[in-house]
Design a protein around this motif. Structure first.
Motif, short mmCIF file in Angstrom:
data_model
loop_
_atom_site.label_atom_id
_atom_site.label_comp_id
_atom_site.label_asym_id
_atom_site.label_seq_id
_atom_site.Cartn_x
_atom_site.Cartn_y
_atom_site.Cartn_z
N LYS A 1 -4.79 -9.53 -23.15
CA LYS A 1 -5.96 -9.06 -22.44
C LYS A 1 -5.78 -7.58 -22.10
CE LYS A 1 -6.72 -13.59 -20.32
NZ LYS A 1 -6.86 -14.33 -19.03
N ILE A 2 -6.72 -6.76 -22.57
CA ILE A 2 -6.64 -5.31 -22.37
C ILE A 2 -7.79 -4.87 -21.47
CG2 ILE A 2 -6.62 -3.05 -23.48
CD1 ILE A 2 -4.24 -4.77 -24.27
N PRO A 3 -7.49 -4.14 -20.38
CA PRO A 3 -8.58 -3.67 -19.51
C PRO A 3 -9.47 -2.66 -20.22
CG PRO A 3 -6.49 -2.68 -18.85
CD PRO A 3 -6.16 -3.72 -19.88
N VAL A 4 -10.76 -2.78 -19.97
CA VAL A 4 -11.75 -1.87 -20.57
C VAL A 4 -12.56 -1.24 -19.45
CG1 VAL A 4 -13.74 -1.70 -22.10
CG2 VAL A 4 -11.88 -3.29 -22.65
N SER A 5 -12.55 0.08 -19.40
CA SER A 5 -13.32 0.78 -18.37
C SER A 5 -14.80 0.78 -18.74
CB SER A 5 -12.82 2.21 -18.22
OG SER A 5 -13.09 2.95 -19.41
N ARG A 6 -15.60 1.25 -17.81
CA ARG A 6 -17.04 1.32 -18.05
C ARG A 6 -17.36 2.24 -19.22
NH1 ARG A 6 -21.38 2.85 -13.28
NH2 ARG A 6 -23.30 2.51 -14.48
#
Length: 248
Positions: free
Chosen positions: A231-236
């Motif tokens: 799971k990779i965080p994705v910014s706006r």
């Protein structure tokens, strides 16, 4: 006695250096290598004082070799006409020989190298500058060279799943393995193929083909679920770029 290493894939070019060195009794050729792989190994094991390094070599270029040196010796670079390489040399005050060169020009470069060998100046800074200057003129990355222990790994960009910023290094994930390389995320973002890689977060660049799905996480952030379950965080802003690339 100054220990000299010659790295050039052309035997004739190595022979020219050895012939020109006959005028200099205090320099001893202790090794010669026909490719960058051999060169990195030799430098690590034998610590030469002076390196004659060709830039345009197959398998591992001279610039890629520079990226792998932790404590480089004094270096005299050689190249056939290459305006980008020459610009990088001149910008960083590096000594270079433009092939073909004369004994007189060779001696001039050698004189400068002797001064560096006899001083306490660290050669690492101009080497880093050369690498950075070369990166600025590289159109697009198609592979990344990494040194891990005594081994050299070359990863095609199609083998890479994602990049993660880790302090002064970037972690590169490929086929279940993690590699560390001292490189800036900004450079990777601008040099990787834009249709294949997206910087989804200040700390992550991912290969879009590795994405399985994207889920909302908070009001202004998301999670990219990769095919291997990571799971990779994705910014706006990263999400907006993904929408443009993936057309959803």
């Amino acid at each position: 006695m100054i220990k000299v290493l010659i790295i050039d894939d052309e035997k004739l070019a190595r022979d020219v250096v050895k012939a020109y060195l006959k005028e200099h009794a205090d320099l001893q050729v202790t090794g010669e290598c026909a490719n960058g792989f051999e060169g990195v190994k030799y430098i690590h094991e034998h610590k030469p004082d002076l390196l004659f390094l060709d830039i345009q070599m197959p398998k591992l270029t001279g610039f890629e070799l520079l990226e792998l040196l932790e404590d480089p010796p004094a270096i005299i670079f050689s190249t056939a006409y290459d305006e980008f390489a020459i610009r990088a040399f001149e910008k960083n005050a590096a000594d270079y020989l433009l092939k073909p060169y004369s004994q007189i020009r060779f001696n001039e470069a050698l004189k400068k190298a002797r001064l560096k060998i006899g001083s306490d100046n660290n050669e690492l800074s101009p080497v880093n500058g050369l690498v950075e200057s070369h990166r600025e003129t590289t159109d697009q990355l198609d592979r990344i060279v990494i040194r891990t222990g005594s081994k050299i790994v070359i990863l095609g960009v199609d083998q890479i799943e994602y990049f993660e910023a880790q302090d002064d290094y970037v972690a590169i994930y490929s086929e279940g393995k993690k590699y560390l390389k001292q490189v800036r995320m900004k450079y990777l973002e601008s040099s990787l193929p834009t249709h294949r890689f997206v910087r989804v977060h200040r700390s992550y660049i991912i290969a879009v083909e590795q994405i399985d799905k994207i889920e909302a996480y908070t009001k202004d952030s998301y999670l990219a679920m990769l095919k291997d379950g990571k799971k990779i965080p994705v910014s706006r802003s990263g999400y907006q770029v993904l929408k443009e690339v993936l057309k959803f």
